[in-house]
Design an enzyme around this catalytic site. Structure first.
Site, PDB file in Angstrom:
ATOM      1  NE  ARG A  27     -10.239 -19.394  18.693  1.00 27.95           N
ATOM      2  CZ  ARG A  27      -9.685 -18.913  17.589  1.00 27.95           C
ATOM      3  NH1 ARG A  27      -9.496 -17.617  17.439  1.00 27.95           N
ATOM      4  NH2 ARG A  27      -9.288 -19.730  16.633  1.00 27.95           N
ATOM      5  CG  HIS A  33     -12.000 -12.103  13.515  1.00 27.13           C
ATOM      6  ND1 HIS A  33     -11.960 -12.934  14.613  1.00 27.13           N
ATOM      7  CD2 HIS A  33     -11.322 -12.747  12.537  1.00 27.13           C
ATOM      8  CE1 HIS A  33     -11.290 -14.034  14.299  1.00 27.13           C
ATOM      9  NE2 HIS A  33     -10.886 -13.944  13.054  1.00 27.13           N
TER      10      HIS A  33
HETATM   11  P1  NAD Z   1      -5.762 -22.271   2.994  1.00 30.03           P
HETATM   12  O1  NAD Z   1      -4.513 -21.765   2.389  1.00 30.03           O
HETATM   13  O2  NAD Z   1      -5.789 -23.626   3.605  1.00 30.03           O
HETATM   14  O3  NAD Z   1      -6.940 -22.216   1.915  1.00 30.03           O
HETATM   15  C1  NAD Z   1      -7.173 -21.130   1.088  1.00 30.03           C
HETATM   16  C2  NAD Z   1      -7.751 -21.682  -0.198  1.00 30.03           C
HETATM   17  O4  NAD Z   1      -8.151 -20.575  -1.019  1.00 30.03           O
HETATM   18  C3  NAD Z   1      -6.768 -22.529  -1.024  1.00 30.03           C
HETATM   19  O5  NAD Z   1      -7.333 -23.808  -1.264  1.00 30.03           O
HETATM   20  C4  NAD Z   1      -6.593 -21.734  -2.314  1.00 30.03           C
HETATM   21  O6  NAD Z   1      -6.401 -22.555  -3.449  1.00 30.03           O
HETATM   22  C5  NAD Z   1      -7.907 -20.974  -2.365  1.00 30.03           C
HETATM   23  N1  NAD Z   1      -7.883 -19.779  -3.205  1.00 30.03           N
HETATM   24  C6  NAD Z   1      -6.972 -18.784  -3.229  1.00 30.03           C
HETATM   25  N2  NAD Z   1      -7.327 -17.856  -4.141  1.00 30.03           N
HETATM   26  C7  NAD Z   1      -8.490 -18.269  -4.681  1.00 30.03           C
HETATM   27  C8  NAD Z   1      -9.345 -17.751  -5.667  1.00 30.03           C
HETATM   28  N3  NAD Z   1      -9.089 -16.605  -6.287  1.00 30.03           N
HETATM   29  N4  NAD Z   1     -10.461 -18.444  -5.976  1.00 30.03           N
HETATM   30  C9  NAD Z   1     -10.744 -19.622  -5.377  1.00 30.03           C
HETATM   31  N5  NAD Z   1      -9.961 -20.168  -4.436  1.00 30.03           N
HETATM   32  C10 NAD Z   1      -8.853 -19.506  -4.085  1.00 30.03           C
HETATM   33  O7  NAD Z   1      -6.211 -21.164   4.067  1.00 30.03           O
HETATM   34  P2  NAD Z   1      -7.252 -21.398   5.282  1.00 30.03           P
HETATM   35  O8  NAD Z   1      -6.500 -21.877   6.482  1.00 30.03           O
HETATM   36  O9  NAD Z   1      -8.385 -22.178   4.772  1.00 30.03           O
HETATM   37  O10 NAD Z   1      -7.673 -19.902   5.572  1.00 30.03           O
HETATM   38  C11 NAD Z   1      -8.522 -19.212   4.677  1.00 30.03           C
HETATM   39  C12 NAD Z   1      -8.831 -17.829   5.238  1.00 30.03           C
HETATM   40  O11 NAD Z   1      -9.638 -17.959   6.417  1.00 30.03           O
HETATM   41  C13 NAD Z   1      -7.572 -17.054   5.685  1.00 30.03           C
HETATM   42  O12 NAD Z   1      -7.698 -15.692   5.320  1.00 30.03           O
HETATM   43  C14 NAD Z   1      -7.587 -17.197   7.204  1.00 30.03           C
HETATM   44  O13 NAD Z   1      -6.895 -16.167   7.855  1.00 30.03           O
HETATM   45  C15 NAD Z   1      -9.088 -17.131   7.453  1.00 30.03           C
HETATM   46  N6  NAD Z   1      -9.528 -17.608   8.761  1.00 30.03           N
HETATM   47  C16 NAD Z   1     -10.555 -16.918   9.310  1.00 30.03           C
HETATM   48  C17 NAD Z   1     -11.052 -17.268  10.543  1.00 30.03           C
HETATM   49  C18 NAD Z   1     -12.185 -16.475  11.118  1.00 30.03           C
HETATM   50  O14 NAD Z   1     -12.456 -16.499  12.337  1.00 30.03           O
HETATM   51  N7  NAD Z   1     -12.912 -15.760  10.287  1.00 30.03           N
HETATM   52  C19 NAD Z   1     -10.493 -18.361  11.244  1.00 30.03           C
HETATM   53  C20 NAD Z   1      -9.446 -19.066  10.642  1.00 30.03           C
HETATM   54  C21 NAD Z   1      -8.957 -18.673   9.391  1.00 30.03           C
END
Ligand code: NAD
Length: 301
Positions: free
Chosen positions: A152, A176
């Site tokens: 970014r 982060h």
């Molecule tokens: P989302 O809700 O779209 O997807 C999460 C998925 O995890 C869902 O499909 C759910 O069913 C699954 N899940 C939950 N518990 C589970 C388990 N025990 N076993 C298997 N699957 C399981 O969320 P998202 O938008 O994909 O975000 C996911 C994570 O990534 C969040 O914590 C978000 O904050 C993070 N994120 C990180 C960054 C980064 O820079 N690292 C950027 C964006 C989002």
């Protein structure tokens, strides 16, 4: 060679990563998806497989379970809650730390001995917990860290100076999260200090815009995922291609016993080494503050 990757958590982030993988040339030739929502996963696998006729890579894609982790080169974890509007990444700590223990332990039970790549927030804490629960050597556990924030930053600077983001040598480091910062004293473009391109006011505005990027996107579309999908592909290829690429991943800090981002060399061992960057006094204090934020979060778990 079998380059198998397992994604645990196939929501916005997991699937953006998967879609970015099939869109690019990648070393990955086997992709296994795991999620609690099996019906959605079936649809996702069908949809992804329909890309293969026109994909530049040959990848086998299927639904799997934890036994598939046994011979995986990389297990990517993107499972868990994401931020609601107004929520910080740290606000997710209780929800996401609970599910990580069982995810990591189930992965290890398969006999997995590859590299964990973590995307779930709060990123540095979740990466630390993966290291702790897996008992793998620290170099084999890494998080996306500030790779997204760095992307970014480079994009926003590129808009100011009209030079490709690929040619901008600048990083976001630290947590982060809200305490991340830009060590401007090391930033440059074509060997010229960034000060020759940007005023102090511009630098302050850019840094603030980078820090607020996720909030701005979440306010408008509910979640951020394309950018992180691309970061995950970049890190995956650095690992599987043994590339020795420098990325601001979240890597183990021996001195402080936590995970935090500074530039590091990434190859098929995971994190080969962290790079020492000379910081001025103000930047040193900012990094220390960021480290303390992560330490406090872990200690309060
Ligand atoms: P989302 O809700 O779209 O997807 C999460 C998925 O995890 C869902 O499909 C759910 O069913 C699954 N899940 C939950 N518990 C589970 C388990 N025990 N076993 C298997 N699957 C399981 O969320 P998202 O938008 O994909 O975000 C996911 C994570 O990534 C969040 O914590 C978000 O904050 C993070 N994120 C990180 C960054 C980064 O820079 N690292 C950027 C964006 C989002």
């Amino acid at each position: 060679m079998n380059n198998k990757v397992v994604i645990i958590g196939c929501g916005n982030v997991g699937m953006s990563y998967a879609y970015a993988l099939v869109n690019q040339r990648t070393y990955v030739n086997e992709l296994v998806l795991i999620d609690l929502n099996k019906t959605k996963l079936e649809g996702e696998v069908m949809d992804l497989n329909h890309c293969l006729a026109y994909s530049p890579s040959k990848i086998s894609i299927k639904i799997g379970d934890y036994s598939d982790c046994k011979d995986a080169k990389i297990v990517v974890i993107a499972a868990g809650a994401n931020q609601n509007p107004g929520e910080t990444r740290m606000d997710l700590i209780n929800k996401n730390s609970k599910i990580f223990k069982s995810i990591v332990e189930s992965t290890m039970k398969s006999g997995f001995d590859g590299i964990f790549l973590i995307a779930t927030n709060p990123l540095d804490v979740m990466t630390y917990l993966t290291f702790k629960y897996s008992k793998l050597p620290s170099n084999k556990v890494l998080g996306t860290g500030t790779t997204l924030d760095t992307a970014r930053l480079r994009y926003i600077i590129s808009e100011y100076v009209d030079i490709s983001p690929k040619d901008i040598q600048a990083y976001v480091i630290g947590e982060h999260g809200d305490s991340e910062f830009v060590p401007w004293s090391n930033a440059s473009i074509a060997l010229k200090s960034i000060d020759e391109y940007l005023t102090n006011t511009e630098k302050e505005k850019i840094e603030e815009d980078v820090r607020n990027s996720a909030y701005e996107i979440i306010n408008r579309k509910g979640a951020t995922y394309y950018g992180i999908g691309m970061c995950l592909v970049r890190i995956t290829n650095a690992i599987l291609g043994d590339e020795n690429i420098i990325l601001s991943v979240s890597a183990y800090d021996e001195e402080n016993k936590i995970y935090v981002s500074t530039p590091a060399i990434v190859n098929n061992t995971g994190v080969k080494s962290k790079i020492f960057i000379p910081l001025n006094l103000e930047e040193k204090n900012k990094l220390e503050n960021s480290i303390n934020v992560i330490k406090d979060a872990i200690n309060n778990l």
